[in-house]
Scaffold this motif. Structure first.
Motif, PDB file in Angstrom:
ATOM      1  N   SER A  89       0.712  -1.273   0.043  1.00  0.00           N
ATOM      2  CA  SER A  89      -0.241  -0.050   0.157  1.00  0.00           C
ATOM      3  C   SER A  89       0.919   1.248   0.087  1.00  0.00           C
ATOM      4  CB  SER A  89      -0.922  -0.004   1.211  1.00  0.00           C
ATOM      5  OG  SER A  89      -1.977  -1.027   1.103  1.00  0.00           O
ATOM      6  N   ILE A  90       1.900   1.156   0.711  1.00  0.00           N
ATOM      7  CA  ILE A  90       2.719   2.365   0.800  1.00  0.00           C
ATOM      8  C   ILE A  90       3.417   2.643  -0.672  1.00  0.00           C
ATOM      9  CG2 ILE A  90       5.191   3.227   1.661  1.00  0.00           C
ATOM     10  CD1 ILE A  90       4.054   2.084   4.473  1.00  0.00           C
ATOM     11  N   GLU A  91       3.797   1.610  -1.394  1.00  0.00           N
ATOM     12  CA  GLU A  91       4.479   1.727  -2.543  1.00  0.00           C
ATOM     13  C   GLU A  91       3.459   2.388  -3.681  1.00  0.00           C
ATOM     14  OE1 GLU A  91       6.697  -1.790  -3.619  1.00  0.00           O
ATOM     15  OE2 GLU A  91       6.848  -1.354  -5.679  1.00  0.00           O
ATOM     16  N   LEU A  92       2.385   1.918  -3.342  1.00  0.00           N
ATOM     17  CA  LEU A  92       1.284   2.499  -4.210  1.00  0.00           C
ATOM     18  C   LEU A  92       0.949   3.844  -3.975  1.00  0.00           C
ATOM     19  CD1 LEU A  92      -1.140  -0.518  -4.408  1.00  0.00           C
ATOM     20  CD2 LEU A  92       0.209   0.367  -6.299  1.00  0.00           C
ATOM     21  N   ALA A  93       0.819   4.052  -2.678  1.00  0.00           N
ATOM     22  CA  ALA A  93       0.705   5.493  -2.217  1.00  0.00           C
ATOM     23  C   ALA A  93       1.527   6.567  -2.464  1.00  0.00           C
ATOM     24  CB  ALA A  93       0.496   5.654  -0.863  1.00  0.00           C
ATOM     25  N   ARG A  94       2.801   6.057  -2.627  1.00  0.00           N
ATOM     26  CA  ARG A  94       3.821   6.971  -2.906  1.00  0.00           C
ATOM     27  C   ARG A  94       3.870   7.130  -4.809  1.00  0.00           C
ATOM     28  NH1 ARG A  94       8.371   4.227   0.861  1.00  0.00           N
ATOM     29  NH2 ARG A  94       7.869   5.605   2.596  1.00  0.00           N
ATOM     30  N   ARG A  95       3.506   6.054  -5.351  1.00  0.00           N
ATOM     31  CA  ARG A  95       3.323   6.218  -6.795  1.00  0.00           C
ATOM     32  C   ARG A  95       2.307   7.224  -7.210  1.00  0.00           C
ATOM     33  NH1 ARG A  95       5.234   7.267 -11.284  1.00  0.00           N
ATOM     34  NH2 ARG A  95       4.368   6.302 -13.068  1.00  0.00           N
ATOM     35  N   ALA A  96       1.244   6.945  -6.595  1.00  0.00           N
ATOM     36  CA  ALA A  96      -0.206   7.962  -6.752  1.00  0.00           C
ATOM     37  C   ALA A  96       0.550   9.309  -6.424  1.00  0.00           C
ATOM     38  CB  ALA A  96      -1.260   7.602  -5.950  1.00  0.00           C
ATOM     39  N   ALA A  97       1.232   9.654  -5.480  1.00  0.00           N
ATOM     40  CA  ALA A  97       1.623  10.810  -5.047  1.00  0.00           C
ATOM     41  C   ALA A  97       2.547  11.464  -6.234  1.00  0.00           C
ATOM     42  CB  ALA A  97       2.470  11.025  -3.809  1.00  0.00           C
ATOM     43  N   GLU A  98       3.278  10.671  -6.687  1.00  0.00           N
ATOM     44  CA  GLU A  98       4.122  11.148  -7.969  1.00  0.00           C
ATOM     45  C   GLU A  98       3.404  11.367  -9.061  1.00  0.00           C
ATOM     46  OE1 GLU A  98       7.734   7.894  -6.905  1.00  0.00           O
ATOM     47  OE2 GLU A  98       6.680   7.667  -8.650  1.00  0.00           O
ATOM     48  N   THR A 124      -2.909   4.454   9.195  1.00  0.00           N
ATOM     49  CA  THR A 124      -1.543   5.520   9.538  1.00  0.00           C
ATOM     50  C   THR A 124      -0.325   5.604   8.831  1.00  0.00           C
ATOM     51  OG1 THR A 124      -2.648   5.579  11.775  1.00  0.00           O
ATOM     52  CG2 THR A 124      -0.506   6.395  11.550  1.00  0.00           C
ATOM     53  N   ALA A 125       0.191   4.296   8.523  1.00  0.00           N
ATOM     54  CA  ALA A 125       1.312   4.353   7.910  1.00  0.00           C
ATOM     55  C   ALA A 125       1.132   4.402   6.494  1.00  0.00           C
ATOM     56  CB  ALA A 125       1.755   2.572   7.717  1.00  0.00           C
ATOM     57  N   ILE A 126       0.024   4.124   5.757  1.00  0.00           N
ATOM     58  CA  ILE A 126      -0.144   4.959   4.498  1.00  0.00           C
ATOM     59  C   ILE A 126      -0.082   6.391   4.498  1.00  0.00           C
ATOM     60  CG2 ILE A 126      -1.866   4.853   2.568  1.00  0.00           C
ATOM     61  CD1 ILE A 126      -2.729   2.270   3.342  1.00  0.00           C
ATOM     62  N   MET A 127      -0.807   7.001   5.520  1.00  0.00           N
ATOM     63  CA  MET A 127      -1.062   8.497   5.613  1.00  0.00           C
ATOM     64  C   MET A 127       0.458   9.104   5.746  1.00  0.00           C
ATOM     65  SD  MET A 127      -4.501   9.346   7.574  1.00  0.00           S
ATOM     66  CE  MET A 127      -4.856   8.042   8.610  1.00  0.00           C
ATOM     67  N   ALA A 128       1.351   8.252   6.427  1.00  0.00           N
ATOM     68  CA  ALA A 128       2.781   9.014   6.777  1.00  0.00           C
ATOM     69  C   ALA A 128       3.333   8.800   5.366  1.00  0.00           C
ATOM     70  CB  ALA A 128       3.314   8.300   7.943  1.00  0.00           C
ATOM     71  N   ALA A 129       2.998   8.014   4.584  1.00  0.00           N
ATOM     72  CA  ALA A 129       3.946   7.805   3.405  1.00  0.00           C
ATOM     73  C   ALA A 129       4.117   8.820   2.470  1.00  0.00           C
ATOM     74  CB  ALA A 129       3.605   6.513   2.558  1.00  0.00           C
ATOM     75  N   THR A 130       2.996   9.726   2.211  1.00  0.00           N
ATOM     76  CA  THR A 130       3.026  11.034   1.460  1.00  0.00           C
ATOM     77  C   THR A 130       2.247  12.197   1.932  1.00  0.00           C
ATOM     78  OG1 THR A 130       0.758  10.895   0.329  1.00  0.00           O
ATOM     79  CG2 THR A 130       2.346   9.244  -0.553  1.00  0.00           C
ATOM     80  N   GLU A 131       2.272  13.398   1.204  1.00  0.00           N
ATOM     81  CA  GLU A 131       1.700  14.351   1.813  1.00  0.00           C
ATOM     82  C   GLU A 131       0.123  14.390   1.622  1.00  0.00           C
ATOM     83  OE1 GLU A 131       3.171  16.683   3.934  1.00  0.00           O
ATOM     84  OE2 GLU A 131       4.549  15.302   3.590  1.00  0.00           O
ATOM     85  N   LEU A 132      -0.392  13.492   0.825  1.00  0.00           N
ATOM     86  CA  LEU A 132      -1.790  13.368   0.387  1.00  0.00           C
ATOM     87  C   LEU A 132      -2.757  13.442   1.252  1.00  0.00           C
ATOM     88  CD1 LEU A 132      -1.531  11.588  -3.025  1.00  0.00           C
ATOM     89  CD2 LEU A 132      -1.736  13.956  -2.803  1.00  0.00           C
TER      90      LEU A 132
END
Ligand SMILES: CC(=O)N[C@@H]([C@@H](O)[C@H](O)[C@H](O)CO)[C@@H](O)CC(=O)C(=O)O
Length: 304
Positions: A89-98, A124-132
């Protein structure tokens, strides 16, 4: 943050496949153009209707990238990044932010029945991964996890939480989440069958799996609610529900039926991925009938 960017009709974006069943960029663009022309306010990419559960991590990134390329700057983009593991999920979140998505969203982690603390830790971990900003996704009928108002209140301590996409059936849940979050949250109606009820009970938006099959009708229902024309909105909801029931009564899966319907609108996004079942030959005539029923309703409500 201006939360009005998340208001309105937000179709759950479908998986768009080529003839070999791979994620297709050109077919993603075709569906994106269709929805943009219809005037919807945003799209929810890579959720249940996006068949995310049947995609590899790389395919999910592709689906997010193709939709963003087609629609960035044209409407609100929400990326669903829920996956069985926090790491994915964190990997996907970072990609979505990019890729420039406007918000992230995720179901709770599935398969093992986890305690609230683990689910809260995951989100919470997903939220911490990006500014979104982040939209919690509550869909107990498929995940087995029920978000309670108490857990929602706990999550609201994190300023990144801007809303909840609520797909549980009671419209009361929508009202309870709105009551807990007030003006700092947007509640998204999940069950398309009660879009109007959800809007009246506190949802400012809807994210739905059948919106792309009949976007004009949901845009009309939303307008009627905004104008306080609740009786007319209720009647339109009932007509929409006849269509949803028909779509869910075919041999193939509802998504296969909707994709077949879109094909009749000139939008070819392929079929569905197994184990979802494709449409049968008997379904074809029924889908013609459903398409005609939608057209008749659109015409009637255009004149209203
Ligand atoms: C259980 C389920 O799939 N619910 C759908 C509904 O839009 C649903 O397709 C619709 O109400 C028809 O039953 C949405 O809430 C979820 C959704 O569309 C998505 O995440 O893609």
């Amino acid at each position: 943050m201006d939360l009005t960017q998340f208001h309105g009709i937000i179709p759950a974006f479908y998986a768009c496949y080529d003839e070999q069943g791979n994620i297709s960029e050109s077919r993603t663009a075709a569906l994106a153009d269709y929805l943009h022309e219809k005037g919807v306010q945003g799209v929810y990419v890579g959720g249940s209707s996006g068949e995310c559960i049947y995609h590899s991590l790389e395919e999910r990134k592709q689906a997010l990238a193709y939709a963003a390329r087609a629609l960035k700057g044209k409407m609100t983009l929400i990326a669903h990044v829920g996956a069985p593991s926090t790491r994915d999920s964190i990997e996907l979140a970072r990609r979505a932010a990019e890729l420039g998505y406007d918000a992230l969203s995720a179901i709770p982690p599935i398969y093992f029945k986890l305690p609230d603390s683990a689910v809260i830790g995951y989100w919470t971990a997903i939220m911490a991964a990006t500014e979104l900003p982040f939209i919690i996704y509550n869909i107990p009928q498929t995940t087995g996890y029920t978000l309670t108002p108490a857990v929602f209140r706990q999550l609201l301590a994190n300023p990144k939480v801007i809303g909840v996409k609520n797909s549980s059936m009671p419209a009361l849940d929508i009202e309870r989440f709105k009551s807990a979050g007030g003006d700092r949250v947007v509640v998204f109606n999940g069950p398309d069958e009660q879009f109007v009820a959800g809007r009246i009970m506190g949802a400012a938006a809807g994210i739905g799996g059948t919106y792309a099959a009949m976007p004009d009708l949901y845009l009309q229902a939303d307008r009627l609610v905004r104008e306080g024309r609740f009786e007319e909105a209720g009647k339109l909801q009932s007509a929409i529900n006849d269509i949803i029931v028909a779509l869910c009564s075919l041999d193939g899966s509802m998504y296969a039926a909707i994709k077949e319907l879109l094909l009749r609108r000139g939008v070819n996004i392929g079929g569905v991925r197994a184990p979802l079942e494709g449409v049968s030959s008997a379904d074809a005539a029924r889908i013609d009938g459903i398409a005609a029923a939608i057209d008749a309703l659109v015409l009637r409500y255009d004149e209203a």
